[in-house]
Design a protein around this motif. Sequence first.
Motif, PDB file in Angstrom:
ATOM      1  N   ASP A  10       0.633  -1.214  -0.163  1.00 51.34           N
ATOM      2  CA  ASP A  10       0.068   0.058   0.029  1.00 51.34           C
ATOM      3  C   ASP A  10       0.905   1.193   0.172  1.00 51.34           C
ATOM      4  OD1 ASP A  10       1.008   0.160   2.623  1.00 51.34           O
ATOM      5  OD2 ASP A  10      -0.844   0.023   3.420  1.00 51.34           O
ATOM      6  N   HIS A  12       1.740   3.153  -2.348  1.00 48.28           N
ATOM      7  CA  HIS A  12       0.890   4.107  -3.293  1.00 48.28           C
ATOM      8  C   HIS A  12      -0.276   4.290  -3.072  1.00 48.28           C
ATOM      9  CE1 HIS A  12       5.174   4.244  -5.277  1.00 48.28           C
ATOM     10  NE2 HIS A  12       4.970   2.772  -5.232  1.00 48.28           N
ATOM     11  N   TRP A  13      -0.815   4.053  -1.909  1.00 48.87           N
ATOM     12  CA  TRP A  13      -2.333   4.104  -1.591  1.00 48.87           C
ATOM     13  C   TRP A  13      -3.019   5.515  -2.165  1.00 48.87           C
ATOM     14  CZ3 TRP A  13      -6.008   0.758  -0.021  1.00 48.87           C
ATOM     15  CH2 TRP A  13      -6.769   1.206   0.259  1.00 48.87           C
ATOM     16  N   PRO A  14      -3.787   5.728  -2.842  1.00 53.06           N
ATOM     17  CA  PRO A  14      -5.046   4.546  -3.049  1.00 53.06           C
ATOM     18  C   PRO A  14      -4.934   3.493  -3.930  1.00 53.06           C
ATOM     19  CG  PRO A  14      -5.591   6.655  -3.858  1.00 53.06           C
ATOM     20  CD  PRO A  14      -4.390   6.880  -3.468  1.00 53.06           C
ATOM     21  N   LEU A  16      -3.483  -0.173  -4.467  1.00 52.39           N
ATOM     22  CA  LEU A  16      -3.278  -1.582  -3.503  1.00 52.39           C
ATOM     23  C   LEU A  16      -2.538  -2.546  -4.879  1.00 52.39           C
ATOM     24  CD1 LEU A  16      -2.942  -2.770  -0.705  1.00 52.39           C
ATOM     25  CD2 LEU A  16      -5.466  -3.551  -1.288  1.00 52.39           C
ATOM     26  N   TYR A  39      -8.341  -3.581   4.358  1.00 56.81           N
ATOM     27  CA  TYR A  39      -8.245  -2.347   3.397  1.00 56.81           C
ATOM     28  C   TYR A  39      -9.589  -2.008   2.908  1.00 56.81           C
ATOM     29  CZ  TYR A  39      -3.222  -2.821   3.209  1.00 56.81           C
ATOM     30  OH  TYR A  39      -1.871  -2.625   3.411  1.00 56.81           O
ATOM     31  N   ARG A  42     -11.409   0.348   5.259  1.00 50.79           N
ATOM     32  CA  ARG A  42     -11.269   1.750   5.338  1.00 50.79           C
ATOM     33  C   ARG A  42     -12.499   2.686   4.811  1.00 50.79           C
ATOM     34  NH1 ARG A  42      -4.889   2.494   3.261  1.00 50.79           N
ATOM     35  NH2 ARG A  42      -4.056   1.065   4.972  1.00 50.79           N
ATOM     36  N   HIS A  46     -10.149   3.401  -3.740  1.00 51.09           N
ATOM     37  CA  HIS A  46      -8.903   2.628  -4.156  1.00 51.09           C
ATOM     38  C   HIS A  46      -8.971   1.859  -5.310  1.00 51.09           C
ATOM     39  CE1 HIS A  46     -10.759  -0.341  -1.795  1.00 51.09           C
ATOM     40  NE2 HIS A  46     -10.039  -1.208  -2.326  1.00 51.09           N
TER      41      HIS A  46
END
Length: 153
Positions: A10, A12-14, A16, A39, A42, A46
């Motif tokens: 994660d 580079h969230w958003p 996955l 995840y 949340r 994403h």
Amino acid sequence: MTSASITLDDTHWPLLILHFVGSPSLEQCREFFVRRTAYLERDELHVGISDATRMKLPPPEYRQLQSEWVSRHQARLARTFLGTASVIVAPDILLLKSASVYQHAALPYPTINVTTLRAGVAWAADRLAAAGLDEATRRLRRSFDLDGEAPPR
């Protein structure tokens, strides 16, 4: 010999990124769905990339676990998951993915099969942009140098 694993990245969230290596055990598959649920809980927009370039066929029960998981979380997936790009190079894994998609006549999110991580990231960035997540899109494009001439990663 590389041991089997399923990791969730994660950083580079958003976005996955799921990395599948080898043929994960049934227990590893179950644990993956527990972590993936965290995840999802949340409740944030994403997008995903499933990197199956080093994956071997999972246990036969994997497809059933996946089907049950998608069914159980269908509403939240439709609301928060912008889609998944599957990086697939092996025909048997492509067949597994096709069977999974077929099993769900209409997944609650878009999917695409690509052959490179870079192509998957480009697709993911486009999905984020379409959802109005402009800052996340810029960060992702910058991190993977999608606007430059860097070689595929």
